[in-house]
Design a protein around this motif. Structure first.
Motif, PDB file in Angstrom:
ATOM      1  N   THR A  91       0.913  -1.341   0.004  1.00 61.46           N
ATOM      2  CA  THR A  91      -0.015   0.105   0.057  1.00 61.46           C
ATOM      3  C   THR A  91       0.748   1.201  -0.026  1.00 61.46           C
ATOM      4  N   ILE A  92       1.702   1.391   0.814  1.00 58.09           N
ATOM      5  CA  ILE A  92       2.936   2.584   0.943  1.00 58.09           C
ATOM      6  C   ILE A  92       3.568   2.590  -0.503  1.00 58.09           C
ATOM      7  N   LEU A  93       3.873   1.584  -1.262  1.00 59.84           N
ATOM      8  CA  LEU A  93       4.606   1.802  -2.345  1.00 59.84           C
ATOM      9  C   LEU A  93       3.445   2.327  -3.509  1.00 59.84           C
ATOM     10  N   ARG A  94       2.441   1.824  -3.577  1.00 57.59           N
ATOM     11  CA  ARG A  94       1.195   2.096  -4.522  1.00 57.59           C
ATOM     12  C   ARG A  94       1.084   3.705  -4.454  1.00 57.59           C
ATOM     13  N   ARG A  95       0.927   4.091  -2.978  1.00 57.29           N
ATOM     14  CA  ARG A  95       0.586   5.390  -2.780  1.00 57.29           C
ATOM     15  C   ARG A  95       1.767   6.580  -2.971  1.00 57.29           C
ATOM     16  N   PHE A  96       2.929   6.237  -2.840  1.00 56.58           N
ATOM     17  CA  PHE A  96       4.182   7.052  -2.570  1.00 56.58           C
ATOM     18  C   PHE A  96       5.117   6.689  -3.758  1.00 56.58           C
ATOM     19  N   GLY A  97       4.995   5.763  -4.613  1.00 54.49           N
ATOM     20  CA  GLY A  97       5.982   5.524  -5.615  1.00 54.49           C
ATOM     21  C   GLY A  97       6.980   4.738  -5.002  1.00 54.49           C
ATOM     22  N   PRO A  98       7.766   4.015  -6.055  1.00 54.29           N
ATOM     23  CA  PRO A  98       8.854   3.233  -5.368  1.00 54.29           C
ATOM     24  C   PRO A  98      10.139   3.826  -4.621  1.00 54.29           C
ATOM     25  N   GLU A  99      10.444   5.038  -5.086  1.00 49.22           N
ATOM     26  CA  GLU A  99      11.573   5.622  -4.463  1.00 49.22           C
ATOM     27  C   GLU A  99      11.359   6.111  -3.000  1.00 49.22           C
ATOM     28  N   MET A 100      10.146   6.904  -2.807  1.00 50.23           N
ATOM     29  CA  MET A 100       9.703   7.564  -1.684  1.00 50.23           C
ATOM     30  C   MET A 100       9.172   6.474  -0.749  1.00 50.23           C
ATOM     31  N   GLY A 101       8.411   5.595  -1.260  1.00 53.16           N
ATOM     32  CA  GLY A 101       7.864   4.573  -0.616  1.00 53.16           C
ATOM     33  C   GLY A 101       8.637   3.731   0.046  1.00 53.16           C
ATOM     34  N   GLN A 102       9.858   3.234  -0.610  1.00 59.04           N
ATOM     35  CA  GLN A 102      10.931   2.158  -0.032  1.00 59.04           C
ATOM     36  C   GLN A 102      11.568   2.979   1.065  1.00 59.04           C
ATOM     37  N   ARG A 103      11.895   4.222   0.875  1.00 54.34           N
ATOM     38  CA  ARG A 103      12.444   4.958   2.119  1.00 54.34           C
ATOM     39  C   ARG A 103      11.483   5.125   3.373  1.00 54.34           C
ATOM     40  N   MET A 104      10.342   5.208   3.213  1.00 57.98           N
ATOM     41  CA  MET A 104       9.390   5.147   4.333  1.00 57.98           C
ATOM     42  C   MET A 104       9.201   3.803   4.876  1.00 57.98           C
ATOM     43  N   ILE A 105       9.451   2.483   4.075  1.00 52.04           N
ATOM     44  CA  ILE A 105       9.337   1.268   4.473  1.00 52.04           C
ATOM     45  C   ILE A 105      10.648   1.091   5.402  1.00 52.04           C
ATOM     46  N   ASP A 106      11.922   1.837   4.812  1.00 49.17           N
ATOM     47  CA  ASP A 106      12.784   1.196   5.578  1.00 49.17           C
ATOM     48  C   ASP A 106      13.132   1.948   6.855  1.00 49.17           C
ATOM     49  N   LEU A 107      12.554   3.330   6.921  1.00 52.01           N
ATOM     50  CA  LEU A 107      12.585   4.060   8.085  1.00 52.01           C
ATOM     51  C   LEU A 107      11.731   3.448   9.152  1.00 52.01           C
ATOM     52  N   ALA A 108      10.370   3.238   8.834  1.00 56.27           N
ATOM     53  CA  ALA A 108       9.649   2.593   9.617  1.00 56.27           C
ATOM     54  C   ALA A 108       9.880   1.340  10.208  1.00 56.27           C
ATOM     55  N   GLY A 109      10.410   0.482   9.059  1.00 55.04           N
ATOM     56  CA  GLY A 109      10.513  -1.015   9.573  1.00 55.04           C
ATOM     57  C   GLY A 109      11.844  -1.050  10.296  1.00 55.04           C
ATOM     58  N   GLY A 110      12.791  -0.025  10.335  1.00 52.71           N
ATOM     59  CA  GLY A 110      14.077  -0.287  11.225  1.00 52.71           C
ATOM     60  C   GLY A 110      13.653   0.703  12.587  1.00 52.71           C
ATOM     61  N   ALA A 111      12.754   1.254  12.818  1.00 48.44           N
ATOM     62  CA  ALA A 111      12.188   2.206  13.785  1.00 48.44           C
ATOM     63  C   ALA A 111      12.300   1.654  15.170  1.00 48.44           C
ATOM     64  N   GLY A 112      12.265   0.263  15.263  1.00 50.21           N
ATOM     65  CA  GLY A 112      12.182  -0.359  16.525  1.00 50.21           C
ATOM     66  C   GLY A 112      13.830  -0.686  16.882  1.00 50.21           C
ATOM     67  N   ASP A 113      14.809  -1.029  15.868  1.00 49.74           N
ATOM     68  CA  ASP A 113      15.944  -1.168  15.971  1.00 49.74           C
ATOM     69  C   ASP A 113      16.552   0.201  16.498  1.00 49.74           C
ATOM     70  N   PHE A 114      16.024   1.236  15.858  1.00 51.04           N
ATOM     71  CA  PHE A 114      16.599   2.538  16.252  1.00 51.04           C
ATOM     72  C   PHE A 114      16.383   2.888  17.677  1.00 51.04           C
ATOM     73  N   VAL A 115      15.091   2.487  18.125  1.00 55.18           N
ATOM     74  CA  VAL A 115      14.771   3.062  19.486  1.00 55.18           C
ATOM     75  C   VAL A 115      15.969   2.022  20.714  1.00 55.18           C
ATOM     76  N   PHE A 116      15.998   0.973  20.405  1.00 56.65           N
ATOM     77  CA  PHE A 116      16.785  -0.040  21.102  1.00 56.65           C
ATOM     78  C   PHE A 116      18.151   0.231  21.079  1.00 56.65           C
ATOM     79  N   ASP A 117      18.643   0.546  19.737  1.00 58.90           N
ATOM     80  CA  ASP A 117      20.172   1.052  19.428  1.00 58.90           C
ATOM     81  C   ASP A 117      20.437   2.174  20.321  1.00 58.90           C
ATOM     82  N   LEU A 118      19.528   3.329  20.231  1.00 52.43           N
ATOM     83  CA  LEU A 118      19.516   4.529  20.967  1.00 52.43           C
ATOM     84  C   LEU A 118      19.805   4.366  22.489  1.00 52.43           C
ATOM     85  N   ILE A 119      18.770   3.395  23.009  1.00 56.10           N
ATOM     86  CA  ILE A 119      19.003   3.073  24.463  1.00 56.10           C
ATOM     87  C   ILE A 119      20.132   2.451  24.962  1.00 56.10           C
TER      88      ILE A 119
END
Length: 430
Positions: A91-119
């Motif tokens: 759904t994200i790729l269809r709405r935002f296109g392959p380039e921005m959609g992929q950036r959003m997926i990478d950012l959100a998908g890695g957000a959990g690791d971002f938090v635990f790495d920060l901690i």
């Protein structure tokens, strides 16, 4: 004596997180006329993360918080670190296109690791654990939704897997669900202690945090922004607004881009060890697939925490507290003798399109809000995105689309719309 949320309505102020919180760092109010490179309004995860990353980059930054760090939803939520967005990758790729959609997926998908790495990097004492989070389902329709989600995330490292009824029962300690999805990237924290830890780390990095400094209004003065409080005035080159569900008149149209919805929780007093060990014995947290979802986990000091949708009124909220206690007993009959010590609530911010909004209100005014129940992970990582934007990273290079401020039409009627949507969702959940 139970420590409550100060300066809050008494019926939603008895939080297990406040009662087990670490010491709040000293954040004196803003007084007089001050200046900095970047001013931040809002001392939740968004603002604290932005302040931390700006200070670590050597930027002069001051943060204004109306109460104390983590006072709002950041210190009151269920502490579940659930990566990803509400919508799935396709759904994200269809709405935002392959380039921005992929950036959003990478950012959100890695957000959990971002938090635990920060901690880990900052050595924040907040009971962090990353065993994964469970999304149990209760009917065939929700099963299909979960199966689609797992399938769509397979190309991205296959972070999820489906659990059958027996596996789900073993992890939950309850036979109430047909099955579940396990996302191995997720986990949980003590949310208020995480916020306090971010505040302390930001101060150590050089950020100046001002508590009890409600921003009342701001104005543009040539190429700078001037923010006014009751006791002082702060002039900055850039302004970041991170008030989320607690946006008020200060935020202007920004606050009208989201609908604040009260989420409420209840928690028990410490449970006997045999009861505590029978619930979520492998340390997972869970939020189910209902439209009016239930989210639950183990809490501090051998407690059990259950959360769900609240109400805008005191009587309605009291009814929801009782519904949560009943739902807990339905899942875990062994809680029949438990003493329910805590009940509290706070506002989460929902958007019409279910996506967070990264907004540019002027050349030097940025905002991010509307995390739709994924605020621990997404607010943390969007704080870093805001810090990058305030330092001049070009909009096309940011990992999330920048949108103008678009207030929701008839925003003043939001409470009636929310009530109708909740009633309809409750009927569909069955």
């Amino acid at each position: 004596m139970t420590r409550v949320i100060e300066n809050e309505l008494p019926f939603i102020a008895q939080s297990v997180w406040n009662d087990t919180a670490n010491q709040t760092p000293d954040c004196p109010p803003l007084t007089g006329k001050q200046e900095c490179d970047v001013a931040i309004v809002g001392g939740g995860f968004t603002g604290l993360s932005a302040a931390l990353h700006l200070a670590e980059a050597g930027v002069s930054v001051r943060l204004l918080e109306a109460e104390t760090p983590g006072w709002g939803a950041s210190g009151r939520n269920g502490g579940q670190v659930n990566p990803g967005l509400k919508e799935d990758p396709g759904t994200i790729l269809r709405r935002f296109g392959p380039e921005m959609g992929q950036r959003m997926i990478d950012l959100a998908g890695g957000a959990g690791d971002f938090v635990f790495d920060l901690i880990r990097r900052l050595d924040i004492d907040c009971g962090a654990a990353q065993p994964g989070w469970l999304q149990p389902y209760h009917d065939e329709a929700s099963k299909r939704v979960v199966e689609t989600r797992v399938e769509q995330w397979k190309p991205y490292g296959d972070p999820m897997r489906l659990l059958n009824r027996d596996e789900t029962a073993a992890m939950l300690g309850s036979k109430a669900y047909m099955g579940a999805m396990l996302d191995t990237r997720g986990g949980h924290i003590h949310p208020l202690n995480y916020a306090l830890g971010l505040a302390t780390a930001a101060q150590k990095a050089g950020a100046i945090l001002h508590g009890h400094s409600r921003a009342e209004r701001y104005e543009h003065a040539r190429d700078r922004v001037v923010i006014h409080t009751s006791q002082g005035q702060l002039t900055a080159q850039n302004l970041i607004i991170g008030t989320n569900g607690y946006a008020d008149t200060f935020s202007g149209g920004i606050g009208r881009t989201v609908v604040p919805i009260r989420s409420v929780q209840v928690a028990t007093a410490p449970l006997p060890s045999e009861v505590f060990e029978s619930i979520l014995s492998q340390g997972h947290s869970a939020s189910d697939s209902r439209r009016l979802l239930l989210y639950f986990r183990r809490g501090p000091n051998n407690s059990f925490v259950m959360g769900g949708r609240g109400d805008y009124t005191e009587k309605g909220t009291e009814r929801q507290f009782e519904q949560l206690r009943k739902a807990s007993l339905k899942l875990y009959p062994q809680l029949a003798e438990a003493k329910w010590r805590y009940n509290w609530g706070g506002f989460v911010a929902m958007t019409v399109d279910h996506y967070p909004h990264l907004m540019k209100a002027a050349d030097n005014v940025w905002a991010s809000l509307g995390y739709n129940g994924r605020g621990v992970a997404m607010a943390s990582v969007m704080g870093k995105v805001l810090a990058d934007a305030a330092q001049g990273v070009p909009e096309p290079d940011l990992p999330f689309p920048v949108t103008p401020v678009r207030p929701i039409p008839f925003h003043f009627m939001r409470r009636y719309a929310v009530a109708a949507a909740v009633a309809w969702a409750r009927l569909r959940d069955g």
